[in-house]
Design an enzyme around this catalytic site. Sequence first.
Site, PDB file in Angstrom:
ATOM      1  N   LYS A 234       7.931 -53.992  23.452  1.00 56.78           N
ATOM      2  CA  LYS A 234       7.863 -53.010  22.364  1.00 56.78           C
ATOM      3  C   LYS A 234       7.088 -53.575  21.170  1.00 56.78           C
ATOM      4  CE  LYS A 234      11.110 -52.243  19.204  1.00 56.78           C
ATOM      5  NZ  LYS A 234      12.106 -51.675  18.282  1.00 56.78           N
TER       6      LYS A 234
ATOM      7  N   LYS B 218       8.508 -54.717  14.469  1.00 49.36           N
ATOM      8  CA  LYS B 218       8.122 -55.200  13.145  1.00 49.36           C
ATOM      9  C   LYS B 218       8.612 -56.613  12.878  1.00 49.36           C
ATOM     10  CE  LYS B 218      11.360 -52.201  10.486  1.00 49.36           C
ATOM     11  NZ  LYS B 218      12.655 -52.731  10.653  1.00 49.36           N
TER      12      LYS B 218
ATOM     13  N   LYS C 139      18.495 -59.239  20.512  1.00 44.03           N
ATOM     14  CA  LYS C 139      18.293 -59.921  19.233  1.00 44.03           C
ATOM     15  C   LYS C 139      19.036 -61.245  19.144  1.00 44.03           C
ATOM     16  CE  LYS C 139      16.967 -56.381  15.911  1.00 44.03           C
ATOM     17  NZ  LYS C 139      17.235 -55.829  14.589  1.00 44.03           N
TER      18      LYS C 139
HETATM   19  P1  AMP Z   1      13.161 -50.814  13.587  1.00 42.26           P
HETATM   20  O1  AMP Z   1      11.766 -51.286  13.468  1.00 42.26           O
HETATM   21  O2  AMP Z   1      13.854 -51.355  14.780  1.00 42.26           O
HETATM   22  O3  AMP Z   1      13.943 -50.935  12.305  1.00 42.26           O
HETATM   23  O4  AMP Z   1      13.078 -49.256  13.877  1.00 42.26           O
HETATM   24  C1  AMP Z   1      12.931 -48.224  12.909  1.00 42.26           C
HETATM   25  C2  AMP Z   1      12.675 -46.901  13.619  1.00 42.26           C
HETATM   26  O5  AMP Z   1      11.399 -46.953  14.279  1.00 42.26           O
HETATM   27  C3  AMP Z   1      13.677 -46.587  14.724  1.00 42.26           C
HETATM   28  O6  AMP Z   1      13.870 -45.184  14.808  1.00 42.26           O
HETATM   29  C4  AMP Z   1      13.013 -47.106  15.947  1.00 42.26           C
HETATM   30  O7  AMP Z   1      13.478 -46.488  17.119  1.00 42.26           O
HETATM   31  C5  AMP Z   1      11.550 -46.765  15.672  1.00 42.26           C
HETATM   32  N1  AMP Z   1      10.671 -47.711  16.349  1.00 42.26           N
HETATM   33  C6  AMP Z   1      10.618 -49.049  16.157  1.00 42.26           C
HETATM   34  N2  AMP Z   1       9.696 -49.628  16.944  1.00 42.26           N
HETATM   35  C7  AMP Z   1       9.144 -48.607  17.666  1.00 42.26           C
HETATM   36  C8  AMP Z   1       8.135 -48.542  18.669  1.00 42.26           C
HETATM   37  N3  AMP Z   1       7.493 -49.639  19.085  1.00 42.26           N
HETATM   38  N4  AMP Z   1       7.822 -47.347  19.196  1.00 42.26           N
HETATM   39  C9  AMP Z   1       8.463 -46.224  18.781  1.00 42.26           C
HETATM   40  N5  AMP Z   1       9.422 -46.217  17.843  1.00 42.26           N
HETATM   41  C10 AMP Z   1       9.764 -47.377  17.289  1.00 42.26           C
END
Ligand code: AMP
Length: 329
Positions: free
Chosen positions: A197, A200, A115
């Site tokens: 990945k 968001k 990041k």
């Molecule tokens: P974040 O979007 O990083 O705030 O992630 C929120 C939750 O979603 C966390 O538990 C991440 O590990 C999961 N997560 C985020 N992106 C992915 C992805 N591409 N595939 C699977 N899990 C995800």
Amino acid sequence: MPAQKIIFSGIQPSGRLNIGNYIGAISQWVEMQKNYNCIFSVVDYHAITVKQDPEELRKRIIEVTKIYLAAGIDPEKSVIFQQSAIPAHTELAWIFNCYGTHIADLNKMTQFKDKSGKNQESVSVGLYDYPVLMAADILLYDTDIVPVGEDQVQHVELARDIARRFNNEFGETFKIPQSVIRKEGARIMSLLDPAKKMSKSDVNQNNCLALLDAPEVARKKIMRAVTDSGSEISYDLKNKPALANLLTIYAQLGNREIKRLVKDNSGRGYGDFKKDLADVVVKFLEDFQKKYNKISDNDVKTILENGRQRAEEIAQVKLEQVRKLIGVR
Ligand code: AMP
Ligand code: TRP
């Protein structure tokens, strides 16, 4: 009867939540509600580790809560609350900054490296310290299990280290938590680049299927998703990573087994497969958004306030115990 295990997890109200968040994290939570005591937080103090527009942040907090509810988190069974509403989280994070966390731990964090990129000297201290706040979230509630996507496992490991070090110094205070990730779907990849990945915070939203994308927009994104060379439908992570990702999405959102999908699609081309997948995604999003749209902002306020009361009761007891142990009470 042994006490029910405790589950804790959370998502930051930043960016547009996508099916990676749903498949990797939220859908696991929904299943776990049946057998565990669950606590799910909207972790807004994590979101501000990168710049947020205040109006936008206020909206996202409500949006993420609605997404939890629409996905099937039941506020009668599980606690849903906003992290910043309970000051114990940031207070315990501060204490962990001083007890239990080494600079070397944070220097290892791959998410921080990703990041911060080339700007390591100019990003906020909060972004660097973020895993410590996450450890406080988890450890305040005697959490047994933390269901997350794969990218968060390293952070849960840190929470375990902090708990062990604190316990060594002050005696048994914190339970040692464990992360749990899905066997399939713990890492949903970008639609246009299967080496990346689905995230968001991605600036190119064509990489992502957002949970609030108009279904027809989502259909187009699927039809434009990259596929691999060759033409046969098979699950082969190494040689056909793009297709493997699409098969995983299909299996998770359509409630099917990958093996069966491969069998049923033998002899068909990528185009036909993608059309079916688009139908599955559209149906999923339509159902999801129907539920989402029924939830009012007022419902959200009531649920978050109720959750705050339930969570704070637990958090306060743990924090007071810690304050005494370190000698400030
Ligand atoms: P974040 O979007 O990083 O705030 O992630 C929120 C939750 O979603 C966390 O538990 C991440 O590990 C999961 N997560 C985020 N992106 C992915 C992805 N591409 N595939 C699977 N899990 C995800
Ligand atoms: N850091 C997590 C993420 O970006 C969100 C999070 C904050 C979290 N606190 C948590 C997840 C506690 C699980 C448990 O996805």
